[in-house]
Design a protein around this motif. Sequence first.
Motif, short mmCIF file in Angstrom:
data_model
loop_
_atom_site.label_atom_id
_atom_site.label_comp_id
_atom_site.label_asym_id
_atom_site.label_seq_id
_atom_site.Cartn_x
_atom_site.Cartn_y
_atom_site.Cartn_z
N THR A 180 31.67 60.35 -26.94
CA THR A 180 31.93 61.28 -28.03
C THR A 180 32.44 60.54 -29.26
O THR A 180 31.96 60.77 -30.39
N ILE A 181 33.39 59.65 -29.07
CA ILE A 181 33.98 58.92 -30.20
C ILE A 181 32.98 57.93 -30.78
O ILE A 181 32.82 57.83 -32.01
N ASN A 208 29.77 58.07 -30.68
CA ASN A 208 28.72 58.82 -31.35
C ASN A 208 29.18 59.32 -32.71
O ASN A 208 28.40 59.37 -33.67
N SER A 209 30.47 59.69 -32.82
CA SER A 209 31.00 60.19 -34.09
C SER A 209 31.05 59.11 -35.16
O SER A 209 31.03 59.40 -36.36
N TYR A 210 31.13 57.83 -34.72
CA TYR A 210 31.17 56.71 -35.66
C TYR A 210 29.79 56.13 -35.93
O TYR A 210 29.65 55.10 -36.59
N PHE A 239 39.65 66.11 -29.78
CA PHE A 239 38.68 65.26 -30.49
C PHE A 239 38.50 65.68 -31.94
O PHE A 239 37.68 65.10 -32.66
N PHE A 282 38.22 63.30 -34.93
CA PHE A 282 36.94 62.59 -35.10
C PHE A 282 35.86 63.51 -35.67
O PHE A 282 34.69 63.11 -35.77
N ALA A 339 32.28 65.91 -33.07
CA ALA A 339 32.84 65.30 -31.86
C ALA A 339 33.47 66.36 -30.97
O ALA A 339 33.34 66.32 -29.73
N THR A 340 34.14 67.32 -31.58
CA THR A 340 34.74 68.42 -30.81
C THR A 340 33.66 69.21 -30.08
O THR A 340 33.81 69.56 -28.90
N THR A 344 30.69 68.12 -29.24
CA THR A 344 30.11 67.26 -28.21
C THR A 344 30.96 67.28 -26.95
O THR A 344 30.44 67.44 -25.83
#
Length: 387
Positions: free
Chosen positions: A58-59, A61-63, A247, A250, A254-255, A257
């Motif tokens: 998740t993290i 992917n958010s970046y 999340f 992020f 992200a939340t 996801t």
Amino acid sequence: MSQYTHYSDINQAQLQKDIDAIKKTIKVGEEDFQHLLKLEKWGKISTISGFLLIAMVTILNSYNSGMSTFDFWFFGIIGAFLIGVGNVARWSNVTHPILHGAYDKVPNIPHRYTKAGFAKGNRRYIDWLDWIKPDAWAFEHNIMHHYHLGELDDPDNVEKNLEWLHEMKIPMFLKYTIIYIFAAFWKIIYYAPNTLRILKNKDAKVEKLRETTHLEYSPFTESGRQLWLEYYLPYGLFKFALLPLLFLPFGWAATATAFGFLILSEIFANLHSFLVIVPNHSAEDIYQFTTPHKTQGEYYLRQIMGSVNYNTGTDFIDFLHGFLNYQVEHHLFPNMPSSFYQKMQPIVKDICKKHNLEYRQESVFKRILMTLDLMVGKTKVLRIEGV
């Protein structure tokens, strides 16, 4: 079935003596408690590992870290699966034997691992936060199911519970589809409201009120409101609101996801628990009974004829089955530690052989297929009438 002795011809008094003799060999101690702690630890490791995997994908992917689509889905699905395994482990490997009082006789055992202390009051949120309330499940399962196995009063009587599906005039493939969807959400759709219904019926009998025969989901009824406030919302808000909101720093993507993977983990937990729980007492070769048992010997006989084991083996194999692969042994001695069933199985097999009783043990995957056929009405159970 004809090669085995008929129900009415079994020497129930001798069967009782043979099984009761096992009790003299039982000594529950620290070794059994340590075995429980190991299973509990495995469940926690599975849950934490799964959550960390979901957090990682998740993290990252958010970046926009360059993680491939395959890696995103692969590790996310593995994480959801591990959370599901941890969920089932908390229920079947930990909550189940503890609420039967399996470890109450261990000297100096911490109160939280006893039937009187586990998941009581606010400890529900620590010991076993799920869609189901511990006290409701304990009554539905420990009392109504165990002491009415295969009878009409058994709340887990699959054939009786699904008569409505048997009677539906729809193609068979649609009936199977309904069951597949049901299995993915069965704790929410069936187990939580049914345990509440059974508990309220217990109170109705005491107060000489009319019992409830149907499940209530509407929050505008008394039972439905209790279902939402005490069963659905505590677990639902924690898992599908609080955890995803962790999340939020992020971003909302992200939340969302994390929320999606947590939904998937719940589906995995439902499918896993359905797989290992439902086939234990439901198939065309499992017996049901039209009258209550009259003696302890007959009670033992019904536990054997009304149950089936899955393949057994190492602690890890048994852990994945939730130790429900020793269902015959568990129903004979429901208040025994999980580790005891491994030792008792050869003895119970010998007793069944002595009395020419069938000891059923097959792959859980074969048994689930047989159960699905029963659920859609393709097959029928064996029924012992008027005894």
